[in-house]
Scaffold this active site. Structure first.
Site, PDB file in Angstrom:
ATOM      1  N   SER A 232      41.730  22.196 -44.873  1.00  0.00           N
ATOM      2  CA  SER A 232      40.909  23.344 -45.277  1.00  0.00           C
ATOM      3  C   SER A 232      40.974  24.280 -44.051  1.00  0.00           C
ATOM      4  O   SER A 232      41.445  23.868 -42.905  1.00  0.00           O
ATOM      5  CB  SER A 232      39.508  22.848 -45.523  1.00  0.00           C
ATOM      6  OG  SER A 232      38.862  22.580 -44.373  1.00  0.00           O
ATOM      7  N   LYS A 233      40.639  25.586 -44.169  1.00  0.00           N
ATOM      8  CA  LYS A 233      40.548  26.463 -43.114  1.00  0.00           C
ATOM      9  C   LYS A 233      39.758  25.726 -41.971  1.00  0.00           C
ATOM     10  O   LYS A 233      39.928  26.181 -40.870  1.00  0.00           O
ATOM     11  CB  LYS A 233      40.225  27.701 -43.913  1.00  0.00           C
ATOM     12  CG  LYS A 233      40.949  28.298 -44.923  1.00  0.00           C
ATOM     13  CD  LYS A 233      40.129  29.239 -45.746  1.00  0.00           C
ATOM     14  CE  LYS A 233      39.630  28.706 -46.877  1.00  0.00           C
ATOM     15  NZ  LYS A 233      39.185  29.348 -48.017  1.00  0.00           N
ATOM     16  N   SER A 234      38.631  25.309 -42.415  1.00  0.00           N
ATOM     17  CA  SER A 234      37.651  24.857 -41.541  1.00  0.00           C
ATOM     18  C   SER A 234      38.237  23.760 -40.718  1.00  0.00           C
ATOM     19  O   SER A 234      37.825  23.640 -39.384  1.00  0.00           O
ATOM     20  CB  SER A 234      36.292  24.291 -41.930  1.00  0.00           C
ATOM     21  OG  SER A 234      36.458  23.721 -43.158  1.00  0.00           O
ATOM     22  N   GLY A 236      41.227  23.909 -39.443  1.00  0.00           N
ATOM     23  CA  GLY A 236      41.988  24.352 -38.688  1.00  0.00           C
ATOM     24  C   GLY A 236      43.464  24.282 -39.204  1.00  0.00           C
ATOM     25  O   GLY A 236      44.507  24.129 -38.566  1.00  0.00           O
TER      26      GLY A 236
END
Ligand code: GLU
Length: 300
Positions: A232-234, A236
């Site tokens: 996920s984007k979170s 990284g």
């Protein structure tokens, strides 16, 4: 005679919290293939209701990546941040019909009473900024047939409780915005990552309360990192390179369980992929925590 079925229409609805990582590309490619193979339309919606989580420039980068991958969409890109009036009118309808209520409970008061809001507020004094919740009466069981995973059922009363439609900070909740938008955009096929499987019963209940049609659903496998966490984007996750999208497209194709093939440019890849795509090959190997039962949900 029943009215003719609406033409198929899928969508991709990224939140602009970072660039389009390899995991979201699986969802984008899967829903694009499902829509296009049946001659359907495919729409893109930027889900930017949660302004504090938004990353500047992320929406543009996501759209650039879709373009680089040849995942073309129909119509204008819709942005949720511009659609507050639609959400407000749905909320007004739910309040007027008695399906929604103002809730002064704080997170801590709710946590102290078991964490789930079921029919009864536990707040001891009013807050200046109450939330608005959808009422979930006892025995609210929602079942649907997932196009890939079969019958899914959830007891919303037991597992979710009365859920938030407008947050105490005034922001629209994902569940309300997505239901209003899918109906407004004529979406017939919601194809997205399995991390959203546990949101679907809530969305179906909301559709029923608002008198809106329920689209077909299919929840795709999630890409995981070496430690088994959802990419996920979170976390990284590294973003695929729009200047060289073929490796990322091939990886997404493989995650969808499809036979590999060679193509040396995106245009050729797209044509071959559409010819070869076989939804029956999409794995349903259950990503950790994909069952709706008892999952903490980031989209509450
Ligand atoms: N905006 C959500 C996300 O990026 C997807 C919502 C949906 O497909 O319903 O996780």
């Amino acid at each position: 005679m029943s009215p003719p079925a609406p033409p198929p229409c899928g969508r991709f609805a990224p939140s602009p919290t970072g660039p389009l990582h390899a995991g979201s590309l699986v969802a984008a490619l899967g829903s694009w293939l499902m829509a296009r193979r049946s001659g359907g339309q495919w729409r893109v919606r930027i889900e930017d209701v949660d302004r504090p989580r938004e990353v500047a420039g992320a929406a543009d980068a996501q759209l650039a990546m879709l373009r680089a991958c040849g995942l073309d969409w129909d119509g204008e890109v819709v942005r949720q941040s511009a659609r507050g009036a639609l959400y407000q009118s749905a909320l007004d309808q739910l309040l007027a019909d008695g399906h929604a209520f103002v809730c002064h409970c704080s997170r801590s008061a709710l946590a102290a009473s078991g964490g789930i809001h079921r029919g009864r507020c536990v707040a001891t004094h009013p807050r200046p900024d109450p939330a608005i919740r959808l009422r979930v009466p006892p025995d609210t069981r929602i079942a649907f047939d997932d196009g890939l995973r079969g019958r899914i059922e959830q007891d919303l009363w037991a597992e979710v409780g009365d859920f938030v439609l407008r947050r105490a900070d005034g922001l629209w909740a994902y569940q309300l915005a997505v239901v209003v938008d899918d109906a407004d955009q004529g979406i017939t096929d919601v194809v997205r990552g399995a991390d959203l499987l546990d949101s679907t019963p809530r969305q179906i209940l909301l559709q029923r309360r608002l008198g809106l049609p329920t689209p077909r659903h299919a929840h795709l496998p999630l890409l995981r990192d070496a430690a088994g966490r959802k990419l996920s984007k979170s976390l990284g996750a590294q973003a695929p390179d729009p200047a060289d999208p073929l490796p990322a497209l091939r990886a997404a194709w493989q995650a969808l369980g499809q036979w590999p093939f060679t193509a040396d440019n995106v245009q050729a890849w797209r044509v071959h992929a559409l010819e070869r795509f076989d939804p029956a090959r999409i794995p349903i190997a259950d990503p950790v925590g994909a069952s709706p039962t008892g999952r903490a949900c980031q989209h509450d």
